[in-house]
Scaffold this motif. Structure first.
Motif, mmCIF file in Angstrom:
data_model
loop_
_atom_site.group_PDB
_atom_site.id
_atom_site.type_symbol
_atom_site.label_atom_id
_atom_site.label_comp_id
_atom_site.label_asym_id
_atom_site.label_seq_id
_atom_site.Cartn_x
_atom_site.Cartn_y
_atom_site.Cartn_z
ATOM 1 N N LEU A 1 -65.495 -106.339 88.274
ATOM 2 C CA LEU A 1 -66.099 -107.367 87.420
ATOM 3 C C LEU A 1 -65.443 -107.352 86.040
ATOM 4 O O LEU A 1 -65.109 -108.413 85.483
ATOM 5 C CB LEU A 1 -67.608 -107.122 87.285
ATOM 6 C CG LEU A 1 -68.378 -108.103 86.385
ATOM 7 C CD1 LEU A 1 -68.268 -109.529 86.909
ATOM 8 C CD2 LEU A 1 -69.846 -107.695 86.272
ATOM 9 N N ILE A 2 -65.226 -106.159 85.496
ATOM 10 C CA ILE A 2 -64.538 -106.024 84.204
ATOM 11 C C ILE A 2 -63.115 -106.572 84.312
ATOM 12 O O ILE A 2 -62.640 -107.311 83.442
ATOM 13 C CB ILE A 2 -64.510 -104.547 83.754
ATOM 14 C CG1 ILE A 2 -65.939 -104.052 83.469
ATOM 15 C CG2 ILE A 2 -63.631 -104.374 82.511
ATOM 16 C CD1 ILE A 2 -66.050 -102.555 83.277
ATOM 17 N N ALA A 3 -62.438 -106.232 85.416
ATOM 18 C CA ALA A 3 -61.062 -106.701 85.636
ATOM 19 C C ALA A 3 -61.012 -108.222 85.724
ATOM 20 O O ALA A 3 -60.083 -108.856 85.202
ATOM 21 C CB ALA A 3 -60.500 -106.082 86.910
ATOM 22 N N GLY A 4 -62.011 -108.837 86.370
ATOM 23 C CA GLY A 4 -62.073 -110.288 86.492
ATOM 24 C C GLY A 4 -62.242 -110.974 85.148
ATOM 25 O O GLY A 4 -61.605 -112.007 84.871
ATOM 26 N N LEU A 5 -63.097 -110.418 84.290
ATOM 27 C CA LEU A 5 -63.306 -110.979 82.948
ATOM 28 C C LEU A 5 -62.030 -110.911 82.111
ATOM 29 O O LEU A 5 -61.639 -111.891 81.468
ATOM 30 C CB LEU A 5 -64.429 -110.205 82.241
ATOM 31 C CG LEU A 5 -65.862 -110.517 82.680
ATOM 32 C CD1 LEU A 5 -66.823 -109.430 82.191
ATOM 33 C CD2 LEU A 5 -66.301 -111.871 82.150
ATOM 34 N N ASP B 1 -57.917 -100.196 87.464
ATOM 35 C CA ASP B 1 -57.666 -98.751 87.563
ATOM 36 C C ASP B 1 -58.216 -98.004 86.354
ATOM 37 O O ASP B 1 -58.819 -96.933 86.486
ATOM 38 C CB ASP B 1 -56.159 -98.487 87.704
ATOM 39 C CG ASP B 1 -55.646 -98.776 89.108
ATOM 40 O OD1 ASP B 1 -56.470 -98.791 90.043
ATOM 41 O OD2 ASP B 1 -54.434 -98.983 89.273
ATOM 42 N N ILE B 2 -58.009 -98.577 85.155
ATOM 43 C CA ILE B 2 -58.500 -97.930 83.931
ATOM 44 C C ILE B 2 -60.020 -97.954 83.881
ATOM 45 O O ILE B 2 -60.675 -96.950 83.572
ATOM 46 C CB ILE B 2 -57.911 -98.618 82.685
ATOM 47 C CG1 ILE B 2 -56.400 -98.372 82.610
ATOM 48 C CG2 ILE B 2 -58.587 -98.108 81.410
ATOM 49 C CD1 ILE B 2 -55.695 -99.170 81.543
ATOM 50 N N ALA B 3 -60.628 -99.136 84.202
ATOM 51 C CA ALA B 3 -62.091 -99.263 84.178
ATOM 52 C C ALA B 3 -62.737 -98.319 85.181
ATOM 53 O O ALA B 3 -63.750 -97.672 84.872
ATOM 54 C CB ALA B 3 -62.487 -100.707 84.473
ATOM 55 N N LYS B 4 -62.163 -98.215 86.367
ATOM 56 C CA LYS B 4 -62.719 -97.315 87.377
ATOM 57 C C LYS B 4 -62.653 -95.861 86.902
ATOM 58 O O LYS B 4 -63.612 -95.108 87.058
ATOM 59 C CB LYS B 4 -61.976 -97.473 88.702
ATOM 60 C CG LYS B 4 -62.631 -96.703 89.849
ATOM 61 C CD LYS B 4 -62.017 -97.022 91.189
ATOM 62 C CE LYS B 4 -60.704 -96.314 91.389
ATOM 63 N NZ LYS B 4 -60.225 -96.359 92.783
ATOM 64 N N GLY B 5 -61.524 -95.491 86.284
ATOM 65 C CA GLY B 5 -61.384 -94.136 85.760
ATOM 66 C C GLY B 5 -62.408 -93.830 84.680
ATOM 67 O O GLY B 5 -63.011 -92.746 84.663
ATOM 68 N N LEU B 6 -62.637 -94.808 83.782
ATOM 69 C CA LEU B 6 -63.621 -94.609 82.709
ATOM 70 C C LEU B 6 -65.044 -94.527 83.256
ATOM 71 O O LEU B 6 -65.858 -93.713 82.794
ATOM 72 C CB LEU B 6 -63.521 -95.756 81.691
ATOM 73 C CG LEU B 6 -62.279 -95.763 80.801
ATOM 74 C CD1 LEU B 6 -62.207 -97.036 79.976
ATOM 75 C CD2 LEU B 6 -62.277 -94.537 79.875
ATOM 76 N N LEU B 7 -65.357 -95.381 84.234
ATOM 77 C CA LEU B 7 -66.697 -95.357 84.828
ATOM 78 C C LEU B 7 -66.961 -94.028 85.532
ATOM 79 O O LEU B 7 -68.087 -93.503 85.503
ATOM 80 C CB LEU B 7 -66.850 -96.510 85.827
ATOM 81 C CG LEU B 7 -66.921 -97.921 85.225
ATOM 82 C CD1 LEU B 7 -66.845 -98.974 86.324
ATOM 83 C CD2 LEU B 7 -68.197 -98.104 84.413
ATOM 84 N N ILE B 8 -65.938 -93.473 86.137
ATOM 85 C CA ILE B 8 -66.089 -92.188 86.837
ATOM 86 C C ILE B 8 -66.178 -91.033 85.842
ATOM 87 O O ILE B 8 -67.059 -90.172 85.943
ATOM 88 C CB ILE B 8 -64.913 -91.962 87.819
ATOM 89 C CG1 ILE B 8 -64.967 -92.992 88.952
ATOM 90 C CG2 ILE B 8 -64.942 -90.544 88.389
ATOM 91 C CD1 ILE B 8 -63.717 -93.064 89.791
ATOM 92 N N ASP B 9 -65.288 -91.039 84.839
ATOM 93 C CA ASP B 9 -65.214 -89.920 83.896
ATOM 94 C C ASP B 9 -66.294 -89.963 82.817
ATOM 95 O O ASP B 9 -66.875 -88.926 82.469
ATOM 96 C CB ASP B 9 -63.832 -89.890 83.220
ATOM 97 C CG ASP B 9 -62.708 -89.624 84.220
ATOM 98 O OD1 ASP B 9 -63.002 -89.052 85.290
ATOM 99 O OD2 ASP B 9 -61.559 -90.007 83.939
ATOM 100 N N GLN B 10 -66.554 -91.170 82.278
ATOM 101 C CA GLN B 10 -67.467 -91.287 81.142
ATOM 102 C C GLN B 10 -68.906 -91.603 81.553
ATOM 103 O O GLN B 10 -69.859 -91.097 80.948
ATOM 104 C CB GLN B 10 -66.963 -92.374 80.182
ATOM 105 C CG GLN B 10 -65.539 -92.160 79.697
ATOM 106 C CD GLN B 10 -65.368 -90.886 78.900
ATOM 107 O OE1 GLN B 10 -66.259 -90.487 78.153
ATOM 108 N NE2 GLN B 10 -64.219 -90.227 79.056
ATOM 109 N N VAL B 11 -69.057 -92.465 82.546
ATOM 110 C CA VAL B 11 -70.408 -92.872 82.965
ATOM 111 C C VAL B 11 -70.875 -92.033 84.155
ATOM 112 O O VAL B 11 -72.038 -92.101 84.549
ATOM 113 C CB VAL B 11 -70.423 -94.384 83.317
ATOM 114 C CG1 VAL B 11 -71.839 -94.901 83.535
ATOM 115 C CG2 VAL B 11 -69.760 -95.204 82.214
ATOM 116 N N HIS B 12 -69.962 -91.264 84.719
ATOM 117 C CA HIS B 12 -70.251 -90.372 85.851
ATOM 118 C C HIS B 12 -70.721 -91.131 87.090
ATOM 119 O O HIS B 12 -71.647 -90.694 87.783
ATOM 120 C CB HIS B 12 -71.295 -89.311 85.448
ATOM 121 C CG HIS B 12 -70.915 -88.543 84.217
ATOM 122 N ND1 HIS B 12 -69.807 -87.710 84.160
ATOM 123 C CD2 HIS B 12 -71.472 -88.519 82.971
ATOM 124 C CE1 HIS B 12 -69.707 -87.186 82.945
ATOM 125 N NE2 HIS B 12 -70.700 -87.667 82.193
#
Length: 241
Positions: free
Chosen positions: A163-167, A138-149
């Motif tokens: 993938l980040i969550a799996g690592l 949830d956090i990684a998805k939010g950052l990818l949407i907000d920061q990486v657009h």
């Protein structure tokens, strides 16, 4: 190891314990993901906050993970035994026909208590797994949407976040996984999780907690990616979510 198993024991040996693994996922994963999504939806509905933070998601994931670990423990015991059976001397092999045969035989010969062998590290693992997996996603998805657009509707976003969550999940859960596996595969030595942990650190060093990290990620990485891609599609089509 993969090559040795296939060449020496045959291709289908890499699927040893498949029925128990499927039963474990059908109990453990559905419980933890179902409870987590239900708690999150309840919070969003009553707080009117569409983006709950880590301090809100973390306790939800811990409760969900513990419940999943409890429900899935019997299938996990059988799963680990079936996967490790071929490593035992022939006279010590259990030769369970399938997951249900394994559950019945463990209950009949060792008692109900044995189906919950390793429950402590399994609850800890359930908490660590769910907290590290779903909260990180949830956090990684939010950052990818907000920061990486990145586009929140695209599978590439879901793939990257999972993938980040799996690592993260593989690394966080490795110590509990190692201890849990040793307890569940034992023949009732009477040693608890803490004793096994102390002895292993004493004789093998701290590094033992990350033994098998690569095969764990080879399993958990694709598993996490597929899980979240499917969950996003279920959410997209409003099927039970």
């Amino acid at each position: 190891m993969l090559y040795r198993i296939i060449s020496q024991e045959g291709f289908f040996k890499i699927y040893s314990g498949l029925t128990a693994s499927l039963l474990r996922q059908a109990t453990y994963s559905t419980t933890r993901f179902g409870i987590y999504e239900a708690l999150k939806d309840y919070y969003i509905k009553h707080s009117h906050n569409q983006h709950p933070g880590t301090l809100v998601l973390l306790p939800m994931s811990m409760i969900s993970g513990a419940m999943g670990g409890l429900v899935g423990n019997p299938a996990d015991v059988v799963n680990i035994r079936m996967q490790n059976d071929s490593t035992l001397p022939i006279q010590q092999r259990r030769n369970y026909k399938n997951a249900f045969d394994g559950l019945y035989r463990v209950y009949k010969s060792e008692g109900l208590k044995s189906l919950f062998r390793g429950i402590s590290p399994n609850l800890v693992r359930g908490v660590l797994m769910t907290a590290s997996q779903v909260v990180t996603y949830d956090i990684a998805k939010g950052l990818l949407i907000d920061q990486v657009h990145m586009d929140p509707a695209k599978k590439s976003t879901h793939f990257s976040a999972s993938l980040i969550a799996g690592l993260v999940a593989t690394t966080v859960c490795s110590p509990a996984d190692v201890v849990k596996t040793r307890i569940m595969n034992s023949k009732g030595s009477g040693q608890g999780a803490w004793t096994i942990l102390q002895n292993a650190i004493k004789h093998e060093g701290v590094g033992f907690m990350f033994r098998g990290w690569l095969p764990a990620f080879i399993r958990l990485g694709p598993h996490t990616i597929v899980t979240f891609l499917v969950l996003e599609q279920l959410r997209n089509f409003r099927l039970g979510m």
